[in-house]
Design a protein around this motif. Sequence first.
Motif, PDB file in Angstrom:
ATOM      1  N   GLY A 154      -4.299   3.701 -12.390  1.00  0.00           N
ATOM      2  CA  GLY A 154      -4.824   2.768 -11.391  1.00  0.00           C
ATOM      3  C   GLY A 154      -4.280   1.367 -11.586  1.00  0.00           C
ATOM      4  N   VAL A 155      -4.194   0.936 -12.841  1.00  0.00           N
ATOM      5  CA  VAL A 155      -3.628  -0.388 -13.128  1.00  0.00           C
ATOM      6  C   VAL A 155      -2.174  -0.436 -12.673  1.00  0.00           C
ATOM      7  N   ILE A 156      -1.408   0.586 -13.020  1.00  0.00           N
ATOM      8  CA  ILE A 156       0.008   0.615 -12.636  1.00  0.00           C
ATOM      9  C   ILE A 156       0.152   0.554 -11.117  1.00  0.00           C
ATOM     10  N   GLY A 157      -0.619   1.372 -10.400  1.00  0.00           N
ATOM     11  CA  GLY A 157      -0.543   1.371  -8.940  1.00  0.00           C
ATOM     12  C   GLY A 157      -0.893   0.027  -8.333  1.00  0.00           C
ATOM     13  N   HIS A 158      -1.945  -0.612  -8.837  1.00  0.00           N
ATOM     14  CA  HIS A 158      -2.351  -1.908  -8.293  1.00  0.00           C
ATOM     15  C   HIS A 158      -1.370  -3.017  -8.663  1.00  0.00           C
ATOM     16  N   LYS A 192      -4.058  13.502 -11.030  1.00  0.00           N
ATOM     17  CA  LYS A 192      -3.858  13.347  -9.587  1.00  0.00           C
ATOM     18  C   LYS A 192      -4.803  12.262  -9.074  1.00  0.00           C
ATOM     19  N   MET A 193      -4.244  11.304  -8.319  1.00  0.00           N
ATOM     20  CA  MET A 193      -5.038  10.207  -7.754  1.00  0.00           C
ATOM     21  C   MET A 193      -4.747  10.115  -6.265  1.00  0.00           C
ATOM     22  N   SER A 194      -5.789  10.031  -5.473  1.00  0.00           N
ATOM     23  CA  SER A 194      -5.622   9.854  -4.035  1.00  0.00           C
ATOM     24  C   SER A 194      -6.707   8.920  -3.516  1.00  0.00           C
ATOM     25  N   THR A 204       0.840  -1.199   0.000  1.00  0.00           N
ATOM     26  CA  THR A 204       0.000   0.000   0.000  1.00  0.00           C
ATOM     27  C   THR A 204       0.878   1.253   0.000  1.00  0.00           C
ATOM     28  N   GLY A 205       1.985   1.202   0.735  1.00  0.00           N
ATOM     29  CA  GLY A 205       2.921   2.330   0.710  1.00  0.00           C
ATOM     30  C   GLY A 205       3.502   2.552  -0.676  1.00  0.00           C
ATOM     31  N   ALA A 206       3.876   1.466  -1.350  1.00  0.00           N
ATOM     32  CA  ALA A 206       4.435   1.576  -2.703  1.00  0.00           C
ATOM     33  C   ALA A 206       3.381   2.114  -3.675  1.00  0.00           C
ATOM     34  N   MET A 207       2.158   1.611  -3.556  1.00  0.00           N
ATOM     35  CA  MET A 207       1.086   2.098  -4.422  1.00  0.00           C
ATOM     36  C   MET A 207       0.814   3.583  -4.177  1.00  0.00           C
ATOM     37  N   THR A 208       0.842   3.984  -2.924  1.00  0.00           N
ATOM     38  CA  THR A 208       0.632   5.387  -2.575  1.00  0.00           C
ATOM     39  C   THR A 208       1.735   6.256  -3.163  1.00  0.00           C
ATOM     40  N   LEU A 209       2.963   5.769  -3.122  1.00  0.00           N
ATOM     41  CA  LEU A 209       4.078   6.496  -3.733  1.00  0.00           C
ATOM     42  C   LEU A 209       3.841   6.677  -5.235  1.00  0.00           C
ATOM     43  N   VAL A 210       3.351   5.631  -5.888  1.00  0.00           N
ATOM     44  CA  VAL A 210       3.035   5.722  -7.321  1.00  0.00           C
ATOM     45  C   VAL A 210       1.996   6.817  -7.556  1.00  0.00           C
ATOM     46  N   THR A 211       0.965   6.885  -6.713  1.00  0.00           N
ATOM     47  CA  THR A 211      -0.069   7.909  -6.906  1.00  0.00           C
ATOM     48  C   THR A 211       0.474   9.318  -6.675  1.00  0.00           C
ATOM     49  N   ARG A 212       1.494   9.438  -5.851  1.00  0.00           N
ATOM     50  CA  ARG A 212       2.102  10.749  -5.600  1.00  0.00           C
ATOM     51  C   ARG A 212       3.016  11.182  -6.750  1.00  0.00           C
ATOM     52  N   VAL A 213       3.670  10.215  -7.394  1.00  0.00           N
ATOM     53  CA  VAL A 213       4.616  10.501  -8.477  1.00  0.00           C
ATOM     54  C   VAL A 213       3.892  10.587  -9.826  1.00  0.00           C
ATOM     55  N   ALA A 214       2.750   9.915  -9.959  1.00  0.00           N
ATOM     56  CA  ALA A 214       2.028   9.828 -11.234  1.00  0.00           C
ATOM     57  C   ALA A 214       1.769  11.180 -11.904  1.00  0.00           C
ATOM     58  N   PRO A 215       1.343  12.218 -11.167  1.00  0.00           N
ATOM     59  CA  PRO A 215       1.111  13.511 -11.836  1.00  0.00           C
ATOM     60  C   PRO A 215       2.377  14.096 -12.481  1.00  0.00           C
ATOM     61  N   MET A 216       3.541  13.742 -11.959  1.00  0.00           N
ATOM     62  CA  MET A 216       4.798  14.217 -12.550  1.00  0.00           C
ATOM     63  C   MET A 216       5.090  13.530 -13.885  1.00  0.00           C
ATOM     64  N   MET A 217       4.371  12.422 -14.157  1.00  0.00           N
ATOM     65  CA  MET A 217       4.554  11.681 -15.405  1.00  0.00           C
ATOM     66  C   MET A 217       3.370  11.872 -16.349  1.00  0.00           C
ATOM     67  N   GLY A 218       2.528  12.867 -16.077  1.00  0.00           N
ATOM     68  CA  GLY A 218       1.417  13.171 -16.960  1.00  0.00           C
ATOM     69  C   GLY A 218       0.100  12.508 -16.613  1.00  0.00           C
TER      70      GLY A 218
END
Length: 158
Positions: free
Chosen positions: A134-138, A44-46, A27-41
Amino acid sequence: MLCIENQHKQKMKAKIQQALLAGLAGTGAMTLVTRVAPMMGFPKMSPPAMLSMMMGVPTIVGWMMHFMIGIVFAMAYALFFQNLVKGIASPVMRGAVFGMAVFVFAQIMMAVMGAMMGGMPPMEGSMVMMMVGGVIGHVVFGIVVALLVKPAVHHKFN
């Protein structure tokens, strides 16, 4: 017989401990992905904010729910799903398959919750990019879980 029962209890305890750690780490890793995702286009996902908005609770409760859901999914992997994918040799691939299954389940549950709660929170940005993110995070979640929850070793007795 008692020795075998104690071994089973110890293995189950170790499996639960692995799942607890894996749920938190995944869950921590997925949360990190959601925080970095906007920097990759990506939009925003939370997930914690979405959960708290849908349930009408403070954001901190959304965070607690987010991590508890991650732990529950990791427990499901450790106790059930891992046996379904034991034919896949690579733990990364087992985790990717698990992550996809979690993503599909999460989408179904969000739709059900949205229907029960009177709608979904408004989405920002492209729905396609939101789904890909969402797929990437999961999948990241699933991979971390599969790497941390070790498969059971079965001994053959002669």
